[in-house]
Design an enzyme around this catalytic site. Structure first.
Site, short mmCIF file in Angstrom:
data_model
loop_
_atom_site.label_atom_id
_atom_site.label_comp_id
_atom_site.label_asym_id
_atom_site.label_seq_id
_atom_site.Cartn_x
_atom_site.Cartn_y
_atom_site.Cartn_z
N LYS A 245 71.78 -41.38 43.86
CA LYS A 245 71.61 -42.81 44.18
C LYS A 245 72.89 -43.63 43.99
O LYS A 245 73.16 -44.54 44.76
CB LYS A 245 70.48 -43.41 43.33
CG LYS A 245 69.10 -42.90 43.74
CD LYS A 245 68.01 -43.60 42.94
CE LYS A 245 66.64 -43.14 43.36
NZ LYS A 245 65.57 -43.93 42.76
N ASP B 194 63.58 -49.76 45.38
CA ASP B 194 62.86 -49.38 44.15
C ASP B 194 62.36 -50.62 43.41
O ASP B 194 61.26 -50.62 42.83
CB ASP B 194 63.77 -48.58 43.22
CG ASP B 194 63.98 -47.15 43.69
OD1 ASP B 194 63.09 -46.60 44.38
OD2 ASP B 194 65.04 -46.56 43.37
#
Ligand code: ATR
Length: 288
Positions: free
Chosen positions: A73, A110
């Site tokens: 990420k 997220d």
């Protein structure tokens, strides 16, 4: 899997290492099938060194985009040309979009997924009403802290076994963030509107997190980002104390919704029970 993929089909996917247990292909392909899209969502699992080559190779838009999971990420954010504010604040991207002109957009859904999980499993929860406590100081914790600050939390208290890592996040996110050790949990839980486990403790095979949930107000919502197992020892303890709980699967589905819309230009179709599909894949029939 889409049954009607043609040569004009859109391709998106998920990249991680490992990726074999990812639920994202199951969720996205169920939505693709129900929406009747000419599209497919596939898993990619490069070596750690191969991630940059994979991403660079998609410049030009051969595929529409990628969800990005561990351990890529942070690297995904670094490789992109245009990071969103959410990705910059989280210091990580879980979504890359490939533009026809060669550009790469990085985003992070997220945080939206985390807030959507609260909205679906703790209706009425108000992130602006009281301090939010986050346990852990890795990438997941940083993203959660950024999301709650953006949602207007009056204060975010980051508690970590290694206080220095919590301090690093607090310094980078600014004034409304406090950094504390796990041993300060009792004081930090007082008055909290939510407590979120963003540590890896509670994962199948890992030790449980020992924290005094009883020190939270009765109205406090307790959330665990871990979804394997779905009911972690931490959530079980919270339920035993009578707290409302939110699970990590709701967050996973919550982040998939805006990802799907970004890939395919339409919202996921209503009426597909992706949670039931995911639970079935996890070997569970219904929420424990
Ligand atoms: P991420 O996937 O979020 O980037 P990470 O960087 O591996 O995760 O961080 C894992 C987090 O879980 C850390 O906050 C870690 O605490 P330390 O920074 O002190 O290592 C925390 N963690 C893992 N196991 C734990 C345990 N048994 N008890 C308490 N905290 C734990």
């Amino acid at each position: 899997m889409s049954s009607s993929l043609t040569g004009a089909g859109l391709v998106a996917g998920v990249v991680g290492a490992p990726v074999r247990h990812s639920l994202s292909p199951i969720i996205h392909n169920a939505w693709i099938a129900a929406a009747g899209l000419d599209a497919v969502y596939v898993p990619f699992s490069p070596s750690e060194a191969g991630f940059a080559a994979l991403v660079t190779g998609f410049r030009g838009g051969a595929i529409r985009g990628l969800n990005v999971t561990l351990p890529f990420k942070e690297e995904a954010l670094a490789l992109a040309d245009t990071p969103s504010a959410a990705a910059q604040a989280a210091g990580a991207a879980n979504l890359l979009l490939f533009e026809a002109d060669g550009g790469i957009i990085a985003d992070n859904t997220d945080g939206a997924g985390l807030l959507a999980a609260f909205a679906s499993q703790a209706p009425g929860f108000d992130p602006t009403a009281a301090p939010v406590v986050i346990l852990g100081a890795g990438g997941a914790a940083r993203g959660a802290a950024a999301a709650f600050l953006a949602a207007g939390a009056p204060e975010v208290r980051i508690l970590n076994r290694t206080v220095a890592r919590a301090e690093t996040i607090a310094l980078s996110l600014g004034g409304r963030v406090a950094a504390l050790g796990l041993d300060a949990a009792e004081q930090a839980f007082a008055g909290a509107g939510a407590v979120i486990n963003a540590t890896s403790a509670g994962l199948t095979g890992q030790g449980a997190l020992e924290v005094p949930i009883a020190a939270t107000p009765a109205s406090c919502v307790v959330m665990d980002m871990v979804y394997k197992p779905l009911q972690t020892p931490f959530l079980a303890q919270a339920e035993a104390e009578g707290r409302r709980t939110v699970d990590g699967l709701a967050m996973l589905i919550g982040q998939a919704v805006p990802s799907f819309t970004a890939f395919f230009g339409v919202r996921p179709p209503a009426g597909v029970d992706v949670r039931a599909l995911a639970l079935k894949t996890l070997g569970l029939n219904e929420r424990i």
